[in-house]
Structures are given as structure tokens and as C-alpha cells.
Motif scaffolding. Structure first.
Motif, mmCIF file in Angstrom:
data_model
loop_
_atom_site.group_PDB
_atom_site.id
_atom_site.type_symbol
_atom_site.label_atom_id
_atom_site.label_comp_id
_atom_site.label_asym_id
_atom_site.label_seq_id
_atom_site.Cartn_x
_atom_site.Cartn_y
_atom_site.Cartn_z
ATOM 1 N N LYS A 131 4.127 -4.353 2.078
ATOM 2 C CA LYS A 131 5.040 -5.291 1.425
ATOM 3 C C LYS A 131 4.534 -5.529 0.002
ATOM 4 C CE LYS A 131 7.304 -9.721 1.762
ATOM 5 N NZ LYS A 131 7.457 -11.000 2.423
ATOM 6 N N GLU A 172 5.401 -7.524 -3.654
ATOM 7 C CA GLU A 172 6.184 -8.494 -4.427
ATOM 8 C C GLU A 172 6.190 -8.036 -5.880
ATOM 9 O OE1 GLU A 172 7.496 -11.509 -3.339
ATOM 10 O OE2 GLU A 172 6.832 -11.203 -1.267
ATOM 11 N N SER A 180 11.010 -8.513 -3.324
ATOM 12 C CA SER A 180 9.962 -7.979 -2.471
ATOM 13 C C SER A 180 10.488 -6.720 -1.802
ATOM 14 C CB SER A 180 9.476 -9.021 -1.469
ATOM 15 O OG SER A 180 10.339 -9.104 -0.380
ATOM 16 N N ILE A 227 9.630 -3.530 0.991
ATOM 17 C CA ILE A 227 8.793 -3.074 2.094
ATOM 18 C C ILE A 227 8.862 -1.558 2.059
ATOM 19 C CG2 ILE A 227 8.483 -3.017 4.588
ATOM 20 C CD1 ILE A 227 9.763 -5.911 4.502
ATOM 21 N N GLU A 272 7.798 1.928 3.610
ATOM 22 C CA GLU A 272 7.334 2.524 4.860
ATOM 23 C C GLU A 272 7.009 3.991 4.622
ATOM 24 O OE1 GLU A 272 10.489 1.825 7.651
ATOM 25 O OE2 GLU A 272 9.993 -0.304 7.847
#
Length: 149
Positions: free
Chosen positions: A9, A11, A33, A35, A37
Motif C-alpha cells: 500500500k 500513499e 492511496s 495498492i 499487487e
């Protein structure tokens, strides 16, 4: 067994840049923000050294490792990396433990870890150069350190 997905994650401040893989992503004008993967080189703007800003020996070392990490072009950069490391060690023998730590990560292809350790080298170099500016009678030669090779 099931493979675990690595998620990070991040920001981002307004207009902040981040490198994901070989792409530079720039945030819009609001805090975001993300995420992320999967497995890709990721580097935040504050951790990026550009060829323009690589104006000290430690920054050149950092930049060279950054290129290996982001582009995966180890063979093209390893010779330059080894020369920069050898020159730095000669100019600042007290940096040897730090240089060995960086080099062990390089040998294990842990380029992100090598970059994190190289940040310590940047801080150490900055301390030496600040000290030299205040007091020119330093045993190790930071003036030689500051000269481009």
C-alpha cells in the motif's frame, strides 16, 4: 499450495511520482492511496536519484544500483558499479563495512535491499562532506571524495 500475492500500500501526495516497473506514475492533484499487487520494482520519488542529481560518488553508486533494480540491466551496470565502489572504498576506508553490506545484497540480486543500504552510504557521505566543510583537517579526504572521477 496457494501462492500469496504480495501487496504494497502506497500513499501518494498530490503530483508525487512513483516508479512501478519501468513506468513513472504521477499522481493527480489529490492525495491517493494505491495498492500494488505482484512483483515489480517500486521506487518512490523521494528515493529516486536522477543522472542530473547524481553529483557525488555515493549518489553515483546509488544511481547505478537503482538502474540495476528498475531496469534489471545488471550486466550493463556491474562494471561501473564495481569501479565506483572501489574508488569510494579507497577514498573513505571507514565506509568498508557499509560497502560490503551493499555488495552482499548485489551478489544475492537483492537490489532493493542494496538501495536501502546505499541510502545509509549517502547519509555517511553527507556527514563527511559537512564535516569537511566545517573543518578541513579531516583524516580521510572528502575533497577527493567530492571530485568526479
Amino acid at each position: 499450495g496457494r501462492r500469496t500475492v504480495v501487496a504494497l500500500k502506497v500513499e501518494l501526495k498530490p503530483n508525487e511520482r512513483i516508479i512501478i516497473g519501468t513506468a513513472v506514475v504521477r499522481n493527480g492533484d489529490q492525495r491517493t492511496s494505491l495498492i500494488i499487487e505482484g512483483h515489480a520494482p517500486i521506487l518512490r520519488e523521494k528515493d529516486i536519484v536522477s543522472p542530473k542529481t547524481a553529483d557525488t560518488p555515493a549518489k553515483l553508486i546509488y544511481l547505478t544500483i537503482q538502474l540495476m533494480y528498475i531496469d534489471g540491466r545488471v550486466a550493463e551496470n556491474i562494471g561501473n558499479y564495481q569501479k565506483l565502489m572501489a574508488d569510494f572504498q579507497q577514498a573513505v576506508p571507514s565506509s568498508t563495512p557499509m560497502l560490503l553490506e551493499i555488495h552482499n545484497h548485489i551478489l544475492n540480486a537483492e537490489f532493493y535491499k542494496a538501495l536501502k543500504e546505499a541510502k545509509n552510504l549517502l547519509a555517511y557521505e553527507r556527514k563527511l562532506l559537512d564535516h569537511a566543510a566545517r573543518n578541513s583537517s579531516l583524516r580521510e579526504d572528502p575533497v577527493a571524495l567530492a571530485q568526479p572521477a
